[in-house]
Design a protein around this motif. Sequence first.
Motif, PDB file in Angstrom:
ATOM      1  N   GLY A  95       9.439   7.949  -1.082  1.00 44.31           N
ATOM      2  CA  GLY A  95       9.225   7.310  -2.383  1.00 44.31           C
ATOM      3  C   GLY A  95      10.257   6.230  -2.662  1.00 44.31           C
ATOM      4  O   GLY A  95       9.932   5.168  -3.199  1.00 44.31           O
ATOM      5  N   LYS A  96      11.515   6.471  -2.272  1.00 41.01           N
ATOM      6  CA  LYS A  96      12.563   5.459  -2.474  1.00 41.01           C
ATOM      7  C   LYS A  96      12.275   4.202  -1.655  1.00 41.01           C
ATOM      8  O   LYS A  96      12.498   3.085  -2.118  1.00 41.01           O
ATOM      9  CB  LYS A  96      13.929   6.044  -2.073  1.00 41.01           C
ATOM     10  CG  LYS A  96      14.453   7.111  -3.021  1.00 41.01           C
ATOM     11  CD  LYS A  96      15.788   7.670  -2.521  1.00 41.01           C
ATOM     12  CE  LYS A  96      16.293   8.764  -3.445  1.00 41.01           C
ATOM     13  NZ  LYS A  96      17.563   9.365  -2.943  1.00 41.01           N
ATOM     14  N   LEU A  97      11.787   4.403  -0.418  1.00 39.09           N
ATOM     15  CA  LEU A  97      11.442   3.253   0.415  1.00 39.09           C
ATOM     16  C   LEU A  97      10.367   2.410  -0.256  1.00 39.09           C
ATOM     17  O   LEU A  97      10.479   1.181  -0.327  1.00 39.09           O
ATOM     18  CB  LEU A  97      10.956   3.724   1.784  1.00 39.09           C
ATOM     19  CG  LEU A  97      10.342   2.633   2.685  1.00 39.09           C
ATOM     20  CD1 LEU A  97      11.393   1.592   3.058  1.00 39.09           C
ATOM     21  CD2 LEU A  97       9.711   3.248   3.925  1.00 39.09           C
ATOM     22  N   MET A  98       9.319   3.061  -0.765  1.00 40.53           N
ATOM     23  CA  MET A  98       8.228   2.317  -1.376  1.00 40.53           C
ATOM     24  C   MET A  98       8.664   1.640  -2.668  1.00 40.53           C
ATOM     25  O   MET A  98       8.218   0.540  -2.992  1.00 40.53           O
ATOM     26  CB  MET A  98       7.029   3.246  -1.626  1.00 40.53           C
ATOM     27  CG  MET A  98       6.420   3.831  -0.355  1.00 40.53           C
ATOM     28  SD  MET A  98       6.142   2.602   0.958  1.00 40.53           S
ATOM     29  CE  MET A  98       4.995   1.492   0.145  1.00 40.53           C
ATOM     30  N   ASP A  99       9.577   2.278  -3.413  1.00 32.79           N
ATOM     31  CA  ASP A  99      10.116   1.636  -4.619  1.00 32.79           C
ATOM     32  C   ASP A  99      10.871   0.363  -4.244  1.00 32.79           C
ATOM     33  O   ASP A  99      10.790  -0.663  -4.939  1.00 32.79           O
ATOM     34  CB  ASP A  99      11.056   2.596  -5.356  1.00 32.79           C
ATOM     35  CG  ASP A  99      10.310   3.765  -5.992  1.00 32.79           C
ATOM     36  OD1 ASP A  99       9.083   3.641  -6.190  1.00 32.79           O
ATOM     37  OD2 ASP A  99      10.949   4.797  -6.285  1.00 32.79           O
TER      38      ASP A  99
ATOM     39  N   SER B   3       0.849  -1.196   0.000  1.00 31.25           N
ATOM     40  CA  SER B   3       0.000   0.000   0.000  1.00 31.25           C
ATOM     41  C   SER B   3       0.883   1.244   0.000  1.00 31.25           C
ATOM     42  O   SER B   3       1.385   1.676   1.040  1.00 31.25           O
ATOM     43  CB  SER B   3      -0.925   0.010   1.223  1.00 31.25           C
ATOM     44  OG  SER B   3      -1.673   1.204   1.262  1.00 31.25           O
ATOM     45  N   ARG B   4       1.071   1.806  -1.160  1.00 35.93           N
ATOM     46  CA  ARG B   4       2.002   2.925  -1.312  1.00 35.93           C
ATOM     47  C   ARG B   4       1.531   4.167  -0.546  1.00 35.93           C
ATOM     48  O   ARG B   4       2.341   4.891   0.037  1.00 35.93           O
ATOM     49  CB  ARG B   4       2.169   3.252  -2.799  1.00 35.93           C
ATOM     50  CG  ARG B   4       3.353   4.157  -3.106  1.00 35.93           C
ATOM     51  CD  ARG B   4       3.575   4.316  -4.600  1.00 35.93           C
ATOM     52  NE  ARG B   4       4.763   5.099  -4.872  1.00 35.93           N
ATOM     53  CZ  ARG B   4       5.985   4.610  -5.023  1.00 35.93           C
ATOM     54  NH1 ARG B   4       6.172   3.303  -4.921  1.00 35.93           N
ATOM     55  NH2 ARG B   4       7.008   5.397  -5.271  1.00 35.93           N
ATOM     56  N   ILE B   5       0.225   4.402  -0.543  1.00 36.79           N
ATOM     57  CA  ILE B   5      -0.309   5.574   0.154  1.00 36.79           C
ATOM     58  C   ILE B   5      -0.009   5.481   1.647  1.00 36.79           C
ATOM     59  O   ILE B   5       0.455   6.437   2.272  1.00 36.79           O
ATOM     60  CB  ILE B   5      -1.821   5.697  -0.089  1.00 36.79           C
ATOM     61  CG1 ILE B   5      -2.095   6.103  -1.545  1.00 36.79           C
ATOM     62  CG2 ILE B   5      -2.453   6.695   0.864  1.00 36.79           C
ATOM     63  CD1 ILE B   5      -1.635   7.489  -1.902  1.00 36.79           C
ATOM     64  N   ALA B   6      -0.254   4.306   2.246  1.00 35.07           N
ATOM     65  CA  ALA B   6      -0.020   4.142   3.683  1.00 35.07           C
ATOM     66  C   ALA B   6       1.467   4.254   4.004  1.00 35.07           C
ATOM     67  O   ALA B   6       1.867   4.986   4.922  1.00 35.07           O
ATOM     68  CB  ALA B   6      -0.564   2.793   4.151  1.00 35.07           C
ATOM     69  N   GLY B   7       2.300   3.548   3.249  1.00 33.20           N
ATOM     70  CA  GLY B   7       3.734   3.583   3.510  1.00 33.20           C
ATOM     71  C   GLY B   7       4.330   4.957   3.314  1.00 33.20           C
ATOM     72  O   GLY B   7       5.210   5.395   4.071  1.00 33.20           O
ATOM     73  N   PHE B   8       3.860   5.659   2.297  1.00 33.01           N
ATOM     74  CA  PHE B   8       4.350   7.001   1.996  1.00 33.01           C
ATOM     75  C   PHE B   8       4.057   7.942   3.163  1.00 33.01           C
ATOM     76  O   PHE B   8       4.908   8.743   3.556  1.00 33.01           O
ATOM     77  CB  PHE B   8       3.662   7.491   0.719  1.00 33.01           C
ATOM     78  CG  PHE B   8       4.319   8.671   0.069  1.00 33.01           C
ATOM     79  CD1 PHE B   8       5.501   8.527  -0.632  1.00 33.01           C
ATOM     80  CD2 PHE B   8       3.736   9.933   0.144  1.00 33.01           C
ATOM     81  CE1 PHE B   8       6.102   9.622  -1.246  1.00 33.01           C
ATOM     82  CE2 PHE B   8       4.327  11.025  -0.456  1.00 33.01           C
ATOM     83  CZ  PHE B   8       5.519  10.871  -1.160  1.00 33.01           C
ATOM     84  N   ARG B   9       2.879   7.821   3.748  1.00 34.92           N
ATOM     85  CA  ARG B   9       2.509   8.677   4.882  1.00 34.92           C
ATOM     86  C   ARG B   9       3.316   8.326   6.122  1.00 34.92           C
ATOM     87  O   ARG B   9       3.820   9.197   6.826  1.00 34.92           O
ATOM     88  CB  ARG B   9       1.016   8.540   5.170  1.00 34.92           C
ATOM     89  CG  ARG B   9       0.531   9.447   6.287  1.00 34.92           C
ATOM     90  CD  ARG B   9      -0.919   9.211   6.654  1.00 34.92           C
ATOM     91  NE  ARG B   9      -1.385  10.245   7.582  1.00 34.92           N
ATOM     92  CZ  ARG B   9      -2.063  11.328   7.256  1.00 34.92           C
ATOM     93  NH1 ARG B   9      -2.386  11.526   5.994  1.00 34.92           N
ATOM     94  NH2 ARG B   9      -2.428  12.217   8.167  1.00 34.92           N
ATOM     95  N   VAL B  10       3.451   7.015   6.385  1.00 37.34           N
ATOM     96  CA  VAL B  10       4.133   6.565   7.598  1.00 37.34           C
ATOM     97  C   VAL B  10       5.599   6.982   7.589  1.00 37.34           C
ATOM     98  O   VAL B  10       6.133   7.474   8.597  1.00 37.34           O
ATOM     99  CB  VAL B  10       4.010   5.039   7.745  1.00 37.34           C
ATOM    100  CG1 VAL B  10       4.912   4.534   8.862  1.00 37.34           C
ATOM    101  CG2 VAL B  10       2.563   4.647   8.005  1.00 37.34           C
TER     102      VAL B  10
END
Length: 697
Positions: free
Chosen positions: A452-456, A432-439
């Motif tokens: 963004g790098k973390l989610m990639d 879930s990119r939205i959740a991870g991006f916020r966290v």
Amino acid sequence: MTPTPAPSQPATPDPLDELNTAQRDAVEHGIADGMHTPLLVIAGAGSGKTNTLAHRVVHLIRNGADPQRMLLLTFSRRAAMEMERRVGSVLQRALGMRSGYAPPSLPWAGTFHSIGARLLRDCAPRIGLSDTFTILDRGDAEDMIGMLRHELGFTQSKTRFPLKGTCLSVYSRVVNSQASLADVLKSSFPWCAQWEDQLKQLFRAYILAKQDQHVLDYDDLLLYWAEMMGDAEIARDVGNRFDYVLVDEYQDTNVLQAKVLLAMKPTGQGVTVVGDDAQSIYSFRAATVRNILDFPQHFSQPARVITLDRNYRSTQSILDASNAVIGLARERFAKNLWTDRPSPQRPALVTVSDDAGQARWIADQVLANREAGATLKSQAVLFRTSSHSAAVELELTRRNIPFVKFGGLKFLEAAHIKDVLAVLRFAHNPQSRIAGFRVAQLIPGIGPATAGKLMDTLMGSRESSEVVSAFKPAGASAEDWAAFAACYAQLRAPGLSWPADIDLTIGWYGAQLERLYDDHAVRRADLDQLARIAASYGTRERFLTELTLDPPDATSDESGVPLRDEDYMILSTIHSAKGQEWKAVYVLNVVDGCIPSDMATGSSEEIEEERRLLYVAMTRAKEQLQLVVPQRFYVHQQSAMGDRHVYGSRTRFIPDSMLAQFELLPKPPALGPLPPADPALAEKRIDIASRIRSIWQ
């Protein structure tokens, strides 16, 4: 010796005895002959709809129905819980049980969206859906649309591209109405019509992004359910799970919901729906009144129609006026609400000068009723649009009259609540990119680029805990990131027992809360409330699903509830007031341009819904109803004309022929004969004009 006879047991009361004839007919339908043909109960306002539906559930159970095989669909989790409570209460009385009696469980009682989520998870392997999917709330869905909108370059266009919230509204309307994008843009979003091709591109990207991240949004729960039911085998399997399907508030269903019902029970066998076409007011959510109007012909066998027209809420004079308003509707199920509560007090049409006069009148009436013994909570001010109450709010505040306004900040819209839920969603679904991006951005020193790098890095990885632990963000302190990574690893551990998850999350988030918010003590109370709510759910997945689909109304610090007053009055939009009732009801701006709204007169269907909206407002009143008609009122940001004052006329829904149903207020003062002219007065006249001129000489 003659034995003493045992004391006779009191007869167990028959719960059907408390019903009127029409309610009893609805409850007993199909029981005697075993022919459970489809049933439509047209339940007028205040006619005991919920009580009737609860009694039908009980009567089916008492006659052999298995509660585990009953599907009860509602529009809120609270409505489902209330139905279970009432079923238990009726069964307890019917069986002569004591107060500690535990009613039979209705495991398939819930909202359309929550039941859809459960069925999708059950059938996920059969439809190519990950059973670990998470659900985006409205804010997260908007954020995803916003990210894609930017990535596709639409934010750099030379002309104004629709904002992310508007884009999601367009998408939602297309999905729920099952209309084409072109038709939706033409009818509901004409200012966006020039962007049809770009919106198609955006929505394609949105669908792909959700599928890649194993997330569904609110609308997907119905869309995927309906598409799944397009497979004959799955539809048969799902339909065979349930002997009886009962739907509350059927007038509020959309095309997808009706499609699901028809696919599950194509013959209508065992189907009962309850609703009122006269209270269909949610077309802005893609609900269609056609579902209930056309229901008798929807199935392979015609439905029986039973009308509940006895009202248990309002006085007859209020009902007479309400009946007159809805009686002019173009198409409807005929009914005439009646009651055995006569009253000489007719509803009032109150003419006032302007917004300020309207506010003063209402404040005066509220205080007068309070002095007469009515609580503030028994009084409500209703309005078509939230902005209409601004002057009333100021006047109530000035007079120290506490109030609550419904339609404020929702619980899940508060930033600190969204933060905690994002951590739980990210742990449940690492894709879930939205959740991870916020966290990620909650950790000091981490911005959008690093997040963004973390989610990639996480995309496609099998073990997210190892990735998070190994990730070394340049801007964050090693200590802060390590603390989060340790918490995340525990949340991902298979042996963790719910609701320990939320305790871990709040424990880690506490330090972030103090750093991010000056009012952290107040917000901490919200987190405590969230933890209490979480404890009532069996699993993390169920908690995240249900809370997203049916969130609490408001946060403790922004809901508007007066903390120091045990009594307060209610301010509410008419849409939010549906299903409620008050002793006294004041309806604002009952003029053309407000009711009906000048934004909802483009078609006869829209005008008819506005008529029903007024009817819903009027039928909330139990004893006193006042419809306020300002002669001059303020209009905020109406199209290209900007803010302005306009002169109003009484709503078209109350023509002159209907005025006999109302008391006209305020009554003009009685004028006596003019006194005879006094000749001496002419000699005493003061020439003010000459005095004013002399000042500047």
